[in-house]
Design an enzyme around this catalytic site. Sequence first.
Site, PDB file in Angstrom:
ATOM      1  N   HIS A  50       0.881  -0.942   0.372  1.00  8.85           N
ATOM      2  CA  HIS A  50       0.104  -0.105   0.049  1.00  8.85           C
ATOM      3  C   HIS A  50       0.457   1.055  -0.055  1.00  8.85           C
ATOM      4  O   HIS A  50       2.037   1.013   0.447  1.00  8.85           O
ATOM      5  CB  HIS A  50      -1.130   0.324   1.095  1.00  8.85           C
ATOM      6  CG  HIS A  50      -1.504  -1.068   1.216  1.00  8.85           C
ATOM      7  ND1 HIS A  50      -1.770  -2.061   2.364  1.00  8.85           N
ATOM      8  CD2 HIS A  50      -2.750  -1.544   0.267  1.00  8.85           C
ATOM      9  CE1 HIS A  50      -3.394  -3.162   1.807  1.00  8.85           C
ATOM     10  NE2 HIS A  50      -3.768  -2.672   0.665  1.00  8.85           N
TER      11      HIS A  50
ATOM     12  N   ASP B 276       2.522   1.625   3.332  1.00 11.59           N
ATOM     13  CA  ASP B 276       3.247   0.710   3.791  1.00 11.59           C
ATOM     14  C   ASP B 276       4.788   0.759   3.605  1.00 11.59           C
ATOM     15  O   ASP B 276       5.363   1.021   4.225  1.00 11.59           O
ATOM     16  CB  ASP B 276       3.256  -0.756   3.083  1.00 11.59           C
ATOM     17  CG  ASP B 276       2.182  -1.354   3.759  1.00 11.59           C
ATOM     18  OD1 ASP B 276       1.173  -1.133   4.459  1.00 11.59           O
ATOM     19  OD2 ASP B 276       0.613  -1.911   2.508  1.00 11.59           O
TER      20      ASP B 276
HETATM   21  C1  XLS Z   1      -8.976  -6.486   0.913  1.00  7.50           C
HETATM   22  C2  XLS Z   1      -7.749  -6.910  -0.050  1.00  7.50           C
HETATM   23  C3  XLS Z   1      -7.144  -5.561   0.375  1.00  7.50           C
HETATM   24  C4  XLS Z   1      -6.265  -5.572  -1.965  1.00  7.50           C
HETATM   25  C5  XLS Z   1      -4.811  -4.334  -0.698  1.00  7.50           C
HETATM   26  O1  XLS Z   1      -9.820  -7.173   1.043  1.00  7.50           O
HETATM   27  O2  XLS Z   1      -7.887  -8.067  -0.360  1.00  7.50           O
HETATM   28  O3  XLS Z   1      -5.266  -6.657   0.885  1.00  7.50           O
HETATM   29  O4  XLS Z   1      -5.791  -6.350  -1.715  1.00  7.50           O
HETATM   30  O5  XLS Z   1      -5.420  -2.869  -0.986  1.00  7.50           O
END
Ligand code: XLS
Length: 343
Positions: free
Chosen positions: A49, A52
Site C-alpha cells: 500500500h 506501507d
Molecule cells: C482486501 C484486499 C486488500 C487488497 C490490497 O480485502 O484484499 O488486501 O488486496 O489493497
Amino acid sequence: MAGTFRFSFGPWNIHEGADPFGPEVRNSIAFNEKLKTYKQMGFDGVQLHDDDAVPEMNELSPEQIIKEAKELKKVLDDHGLQAEFVAPRMWFDPRTIDGGYTNNDAACRQYALDRSKRCIDIAKALGTQNIVLWLAREGTYIREAKDPVLATERIAAALQMMLDYDKDIRIMIESKPNEPMDHTYIPTIGHAISMGLLTNAPERVGCLIETAHALLANLSPSDEMGFALAHKKLWSVHLNDQNSLKFDQDQTFGAVDPRRALNQVRVLDQHGFGNDGEWVGLDVKVMRTQKDAVALKHLDYSRKIFLRLLEISRSLNEDMIAQMQADCDYEELNWYIIDAMLK
Ligand code: XLS
Ligand code: MG
C-alpha cells in the site's frame, strides 16, 4: 504455454491479529524485519500500500514522499526484492468514510484523487508501473445513498485522471462485492475489466483477482481467472481461500477446497500466467490463534500448496482428459481428478 511462477505478498499479511471483536494478540514486526522473511520463504516480490511504503504520507510534501520511496527502493534492492505494485490505501482516512472517488463531498473526492497521484509517485520511485485499486468503500450501505450511474462515472474519471497523470502506469482493479460496504460498484472481474472501456486507454486497465473476493460473489475463482485471461487482463492474483459466504477470511491457499485451488493453479499454468512478468500474490491472513514464533506459516504453506498443486496438475494426462471431455464422460473425469489429488 506453461506458466512461470514467482511469488509475492504484502506486509499486511504478517499482522498482529486484531479483529473487529478483539485486540492485537501478537507483537508487531517492523517492516524491515518483515522484508528479511521474504527470501527465506521463497518470495521475491513485495506488494505495497502507498503508506506501507511511506508511512504517514499525508503529513509529507510530494517531494518528501518521493524521497522516502526512493530510500525504500534501495532497501528492497539490498534484500534482492522487487516491488510488484503499489495500492492507495483509500479506506482509513476520515475523508474516505463514505468512499473516495464516489464520495458525495467534493473535497473528499479531491483528497482521493490527490492521494492516488501520490501513490503513482511512490510506484514510480519503487520501479513498478503497477497500481492496484481495491475500491474498498466505493459503494453504499443503502442504495439511495449514491447515484450508481454517477458513481460509475466518477470511478471512470478517477481512472482517467491516473492514466493521464502518468503514461507508463497500468491499473489493476481488484474487485470485491462487499465488506466493508454492503455493496460495492465493482463487485466482479467483469465489472473491473469493463471499467477500462470508459477511459481512453483501456489497454492500461486490467485486473487482479482474489480468490476470496470471487467466492464472496458466489463465483468460481478459476472461471473468473479464465475470463480475465481470455481478455488478456489478468495481471495479478491474490490467492487464498474462503469457507462459504461470510466475512473475507483470507485463509491459507487451498485450505478449504484443494480442488478449487487446483483449478486456479491449472488455469494459470495452462494459459502462461507469469510469462509476461505477472506475479502470484498471496493475500492470506494469519489465524488469530497463531503465536508470535509461528505467525508466518500461512505464507510459507500457501506457496508450498500452490507448488504441490502445480505438480499434480502437470502430472495429469492431458490426452486422457481430452478423450473424457470428447466423450462427455464427466464421472470418469471427476474420478480421475479426485484420484490424482488423493494419491
Ligand atoms: C482486501 C484486499 C486488500 C487488497 C490490497 O480485502 O484484499 O488486501 O488486496 O489493497
Ligand atoms: Mg487482496
